[in-house]
Motif scaffolding. Structure first.
Motif, mmCIF file in Angstrom:
data_model
loop_
_atom_site.group_PDB
_atom_site.id
_atom_site.type_symbol
_atom_site.label_atom_id
_atom_site.label_comp_id
_atom_site.label_asym_id
_atom_site.label_seq_id
_atom_site.Cartn_x
_atom_site.Cartn_y
_atom_site.Cartn_z
ATOM 1 N N TYR A 314 -13.790 28.522 41.150
ATOM 2 C CA TYR A 314 -14.396 28.370 39.824
ATOM 3 C C TYR A 314 -14.591 29.762 39.238
ATOM 4 C CZ TYR A 314 -17.559 27.131 36.046
ATOM 5 O OH TYR A 314 -18.125 26.980 34.806
ATOM 6 N N MET A 315 -13.977 30.032 38.097
ATOM 7 C CA MET A 315 -13.876 31.385 37.561
ATOM 8 C C MET A 315 -14.771 31.578 36.337
ATOM 9 S SD MET A 315 -9.728 31.700 37.762
ATOM 10 C CE MET A 315 -8.844 31.176 39.240
ATOM 11 N N THR A 316 -15.424 32.731 36.280
ATOM 12 C CA THR A 316 -16.316 33.033 35.152
ATOM 13 C C THR A 316 -16.059 34.420 34.576
ATOM 14 O OG1 THR A 316 -18.017 33.798 36.707
ATOM 15 C CG2 THR A 316 -18.144 31.502 35.981
ATOM 16 N N GLY A 317 -14.840 34.931 34.682
ATOM 17 C CA GLY A 317 -14.493 36.233 34.147
ATOM 18 C C GLY A 317 -14.446 37.289 35.240
ATOM 19 N N PRO A 318 -14.179 38.551 34.898
ATOM 20 C CA PRO A 318 -14.040 39.057 33.527
ATOM 21 C C PRO A 318 -12.682 38.792 32.873
ATOM 22 C CG PRO A 318 -13.754 40.838 35.086
ATOM 23 C CD PRO A 318 -14.117 39.635 35.906
ATOM 24 N N THR A 319 -11.664 38.414 33.686
ATOM 25 C CA THR A 319 -10.328 38.199 33.113
ATOM 26 C C THR A 319 -9.995 36.725 33.003
ATOM 27 O OG1 THR A 319 -9.542 40.313 34.004
ATOM 28 C CG2 THR A 319 -7.869 38.707 33.358
ATOM 29 N N LEU A 320 -10.224 35.981 34.076
ATOM 30 C CA LEU A 320 -9.909 34.547 34.103
ATOM 31 C C LEU A 320 -11.191 33.726 34.046
ATOM 32 C CD1 LEU A 320 -7.107 34.670 36.793
ATOM 33 C CD2 LEU A 320 -6.802 34.134 34.361
ATOM 34 N N TYR A 321 -11.089 32.553 33.415
ATOM 35 C CA TYR A 321 -12.270 31.731 33.151
ATOM 36 C C TYR A 321 -11.888 30.251 33.283
ATOM 37 C CZ TYR A 321 -16.814 30.756 30.950
ATOM 38 O OH TYR A 321 -18.095 30.352 30.697
ATOM 39 N N THR A 322 -12.717 29.498 33.990
ATOM 40 C CA THR A 322 -12.505 28.052 34.070
ATOM 41 C C THR A 322 -13.029 27.414 32.790
ATOM 42 O OG1 THR A 322 -12.685 28.089 36.483
ATOM 43 C CG2 THR A 322 -12.956 25.953 35.382
#
Length: 358
Positions: A314-322
């Motif tokens: 589960y991604m929250t940045g800084p580059t990729l985000y869910t």
């Protein structure tokens, strides 16, 4: 459809329209603000795509896809006109996978990372048939997505999670024939990409109009694809899920999902193709192998996992985000969209899948 109005996912119902151009124009006009905002903030477009806009590669991609799918091309033209943005900019966004994969290493910008990474967990048992999908993308897409619910003149209706300025859908969607799909980007090596072939966004737009699992497979396998892709095909009528990996030159591998849960990130699992080694995807694949996958709750916990700080599922940045999580339940015949960590279970909206014959 049930929707939590506190959440932010816009939904636009449209059609029947007289032609593809009108559909695209109305979508473009409705979401002009989101499209313009994305174009202004998308560093991949600005730093990677625009410098290579006037090249033989872009011209070849445009010509082949316009010839193969003229109605979808007109949708793209309509979206540009409706939103008041240059058509060329939307062409570049829709062909970003095909363009970025062909850029020589000497001109590629190392400061711009991959545009997207997605994770899926799939299972079909006697008691459960579920496909759960994390839609991961570059942070430039945050606030720049929407749902399109379209009715065509032939009575087919589809619902598609759509990136601003792109054809529906490079993410996930379903139609009233009971068919649904989610998508995973895969990284074929440069030698595996056929420059000027058919783009994945046009193939997945076509997939929204499939009338059966066999028809869906034909639509995936028939075009002379430029780059590879991974398709999770879901048929609620036959209670089947297939993972289909494709590559250029009509190479295809089909895996039938059964009682052993399948986790798919962003590398080929069963089609033998030379591919770029993606550390992010490899990390997520290894982490998922250790997590339980016995229930829908387990799936949501897995897709919400943040244990690996560098490469979380589960991604929250800084580059990729869910951006969201989609849960497709074949027995309930529903698609639930969750914004926020799926472990918390806050459902934004639930769509019914209508499997009635047309």
């Amino acid at each position: 459809m049930k929707k939590n109005m506190e959440e932010s996912l816009p939904i636009f119902e449209i059609g029947p329209c007289k032609d593809g151009y009108q559909m695209g124009f109305l979508i473009g006009r409705k979401f002009s603000k989101q499209i313009r905002s994305r174009l202004a903030s998308d560093l991949i477009l600005q730093d990677q795509l625009l410098p290579h806009a006037h090249t033989p590669l872009v011209a070849a991609l445009s010509a082949s896809n316009r010839q193969k799918f003229p109605r979808f091309w007109e949708e793209l033209v309509g979206t540009a006109d409706g939103s008041g943005v240059p058509l060329l900019h939307l062409i570049l966004l829709n062909f970003r996978k095909e363009i970025l994969g062909c850029l020589p290493k000497s001109v590629a910008n190392p400061n711009v990372e991959a545009a997207e990474d997605c994770s899926d967990v799939l299972v079909v048992t006697d008691s459960m048939a579920v496909a759960a999908h994390n839609e991961d993308a570059n942070v430039a897409l945050v606030g720049h997505t929407y749902m399109v619910r379209a009715t065509l003149s032939n009575g087919l209706c589809f619902t598609a999670y759509t990136y601003a300025g792109e054809l529906p859908s490079c993410a996930f969607g379903f139609n009233n024939h009971g068919l649904a799909f989610t998508l995973n980007s895969v990284p074929p090596s440069e030698d595996e990409i056929q420059a000027g072939g058919i783009g994945r966004n046009f193939i997945s737009r076509d997939l929204l109009e499939a009338t059966s699992m066999d028809d869906a497979l034909t639509r995936i396998c028939s075009p002379d694809a430029s780059a590879g892709h991974s398709y999770n095909l879901i048929d609620t009528r036959s209670r089947r899920i297939l993972n289909v990996e494709t590559a250029s030159r009509h190479r295809v591998s089909v895996h039938k999902v059964g009682a052993t849960p399948l986790f798919h990130a962003n590398m080929y699992l069963h089609l033998q193709v030379q591919q770029v080694q993606d550390e992010n995807s490899i990390s997520r694949q290894k982490r998922a192998a250790f997590l339980p996958k016995q229930s829908k709750a387990d799936f949501l916990y897995l897709l919400g996992d943040e244990a690996n700080a560098k490469f979380p599922i589960y991604m929250t940045g800084p580059t990729l985000y869910t951006l969201c999580t989609a849960v497709i339940d074949l027995d309930d015949q529903t698609v639930a969209v969750i914004e926020g960590n799926p472990k918390e279970g806050r459902v934004t909206c639930v769509f019914p899948i209508y499997s009635k014959e047309i």
